[in-house]
Design a protein around this motif. Structure first.
Motif, PDB file in Angstrom:
ATOM      1  N   THR A 162       0.851  -1.186   0.000  1.00 33.03           N
ATOM      2  CA  THR A 162       0.000   0.000   0.000  1.00 33.03           C
ATOM      3  C   THR A 162       0.886   1.234   0.000  1.00 33.03           C
ATOM      4  OG1 THR A 162      -1.898   1.069   1.076  1.00 33.03           O
ATOM      5  CG2 THR A 162      -0.241   0.115   2.518  1.00 33.03           C
ATOM      6  N   ALA A 206      -4.905  -0.971  -1.343  1.00 34.97           N
ATOM      7  CA  ALA A 206      -3.967  -1.879  -0.693  1.00 34.97           C
ATOM      8  C   ALA A 206      -4.172  -3.251  -1.324  1.00 34.97           C
ATOM      9  CB  ALA A 206      -4.208  -1.934   0.814  1.00 34.97           C
ATOM     10  N   TYR A 207      -3.069  -3.992  -1.491  1.00 37.45           N
ATOM     11  CA  TYR A 207      -3.137  -5.296  -2.142  1.00 37.45           C
ATOM     12  C   TYR A 207      -2.581  -6.366  -1.203  1.00 37.45           C
ATOM     13  CZ  TYR A 207      -3.692  -2.411  -6.309  1.00 37.45           C
ATOM     14  OH  TYR A 207      -4.134  -1.479  -7.219  1.00 37.45           O
ATOM     15  N   THR A 255      -8.048  -6.709  -3.142  1.00 39.46           N
ATOM     16  CA  THR A 255      -7.815  -5.282  -3.345  1.00 39.46           C
ATOM     17  C   THR A 255      -8.719  -4.520  -2.387  1.00 39.46           C
ATOM     18  OG1 THR A 255      -7.319  -5.637  -5.688  1.00 39.46           O
ATOM     19  CG2 THR A 255      -7.846  -3.399  -5.003  1.00 39.46           C
ATOM     20  N   SER A 262      -5.317   8.434  -4.528  1.00 38.33           N
ATOM     21  CA  SER A 262      -4.983   7.332  -3.635  1.00 38.33           C
ATOM     22  C   SER A 262      -4.901   7.838  -2.203  1.00 38.33           C
ATOM     23  CB  SER A 262      -3.648   6.693  -4.038  1.00 38.33           C
ATOM     24  OG  SER A 262      -2.574   7.608  -3.863  1.00 38.33           O
ATOM     25  N   PHE A 297      -4.280   2.625   2.468  1.00 37.38           N
ATOM     26  CA  PHE A 297      -5.190   1.485   2.304  1.00 37.38           C
ATOM     27  C   PHE A 297      -6.198   1.736   1.183  1.00 37.38           C
ATOM     28  CE2 PHE A 297      -4.351  -1.821   5.339  1.00 37.38           C
ATOM     29  CZ  PHE A 297      -5.208  -2.838   4.976  1.00 37.38           C
TER      30      PHE A 297
END
Length: 309
Positions: free
Chosen positions: A142, A165-166, A193, A159, A162
């Motif tokens: 993230t 976030a992956y 995701t 963005s 989080f």
């Protein structure tokens, strides 16, 4: 009588001389004997820990400068890497954390970030043979601060922490053909995701359905990690991730490719170049109508402090 005493004294002198010579010889043999260590006294190091920190910066000020330019500009980029590797018998556990952050401030554009990433990778392996492990992998990625797209009159949020976030959880095979090269391959992986920012979630960004905060995908996953000292002064660290979603356009493979070159100038000074390439078919913020995926490219060059520990 005198003859007998003489013979007796000669015998005693011979015996004493022989005993003394034998004692000296035994002492010499013992002193020259190689000392062998008991295996129980030798402690095998199972953990290898370390990292590096780099800080690059530049600053400029202008006053009555005929050629023009910003009156003030400041740019700072920082990079932190921490690792902890465990190895005992057939078991191994590799942990790696990368944190990047860059900040730019000028009188004309104000303050904004130009680099921001938190990336944690953990991988457990069980050795099948010297070059192949059965492995499980956990990866989280993230960013820390909000990121915007800037125009002359406004800025648009892209963005946040989080968002996205992956998270990837995967089981597969980890192949080590040569030293410092790891190729992990998994036919079944799960990727989540997360978009926790409400405004980004409402807009359906990063492939998550509108007003939803989480999306799960099942697919194939490959990650290649390589580190090397290319010369006595140049080091390289790179990673390539590939993910194919089985349920939606599996031919459109998501790519995450990061590279870091460091050139050692002195004990604590160095020049660095980082190059990141990302393609995510779910990130549709590009093109004429901002609805198409695109290749994302980031390149940062700097010189400054580099400390390894």
């Amino acid at each position: 009588m005198k003859k007998l005493l003489t013979i007796t004294a000669a015998i005693l002198l011979t015996v004493c001389t022989y005993a003394q010579d034998k004692t000296i010889k035994d002492l010499q043999d013992q002193s020259s004997r190689a000392i062998k260590k008991d295996e129980k006294d030798t402690v095998v190091k199972t953990w290898k820990k370390g990292g590096q920190f780099s800080l690059n910066g530049s600053q400029a000020s202008l006053s009555n400068w005929a050629a023009g330019g910003d009156d003030f500009s400041l740019a700072i980029t920082a990079y932190l890497n921490l690792y902890a590797f465990y190895k005992k018998g057939k078991h191994s556990w590799d942990n790696n954390l990368d944190v990047n952050f860059g900040y730019v401030n000028t009188t004309s554009t104000g303050a904004r970030k130009n680099d921001d990433r938190i990336d944690f990778l953990s991988k457990y392996g069980y050795e099948l043979n010297p070059k192949l492990n059965l492995a499980g992998l956990f990866n989280f990625r993230t960013q820390m601060a909000k990121g915007y797209e800037y125009t002359e009159t406004s800025k648009t949020l892209l963005s946040d922490f989080f968002a996205p976030a992956y998270l990837i959880v995967s089981l597969g095979l980890d192949y080590h053909p040569v030293k410092n090269l790891s190729i992990f391959m998994s036919p079944i992986s799960s990727r989540w995701t997360f978009v926790e920012n409400d405004s980004l979630s409402a807009a359906g960004q990063f492939g998550v359905d509108s007003f939803k905060h989480v999306k799960n995908e099942i697919g194939a996953y490959v990650t290649v990690n390589y580190t090397a000292n290319l010369t006595s002064t140049v080091s390289y660290k790179g990673r390539l991730d590939l993910f194919s979603n089985y349920k939606h356009k599996p031919q459109n493979i998501d790519i995450f490719f990061t590279n870091m070159f460091a050139v050692k100038i002195s004990r604590v000074l160095s020049a660095t170049w980082s190059l990141d390439i990302i393609y995510d078919d779910d990130v549709r913020q590009f093109g004429k109508n901002k609805t198409s995926p695109g290749t994302q490219l980031k390149s940062l060059i700097g010189a400054g402090l580099l400390v390894r520990f």
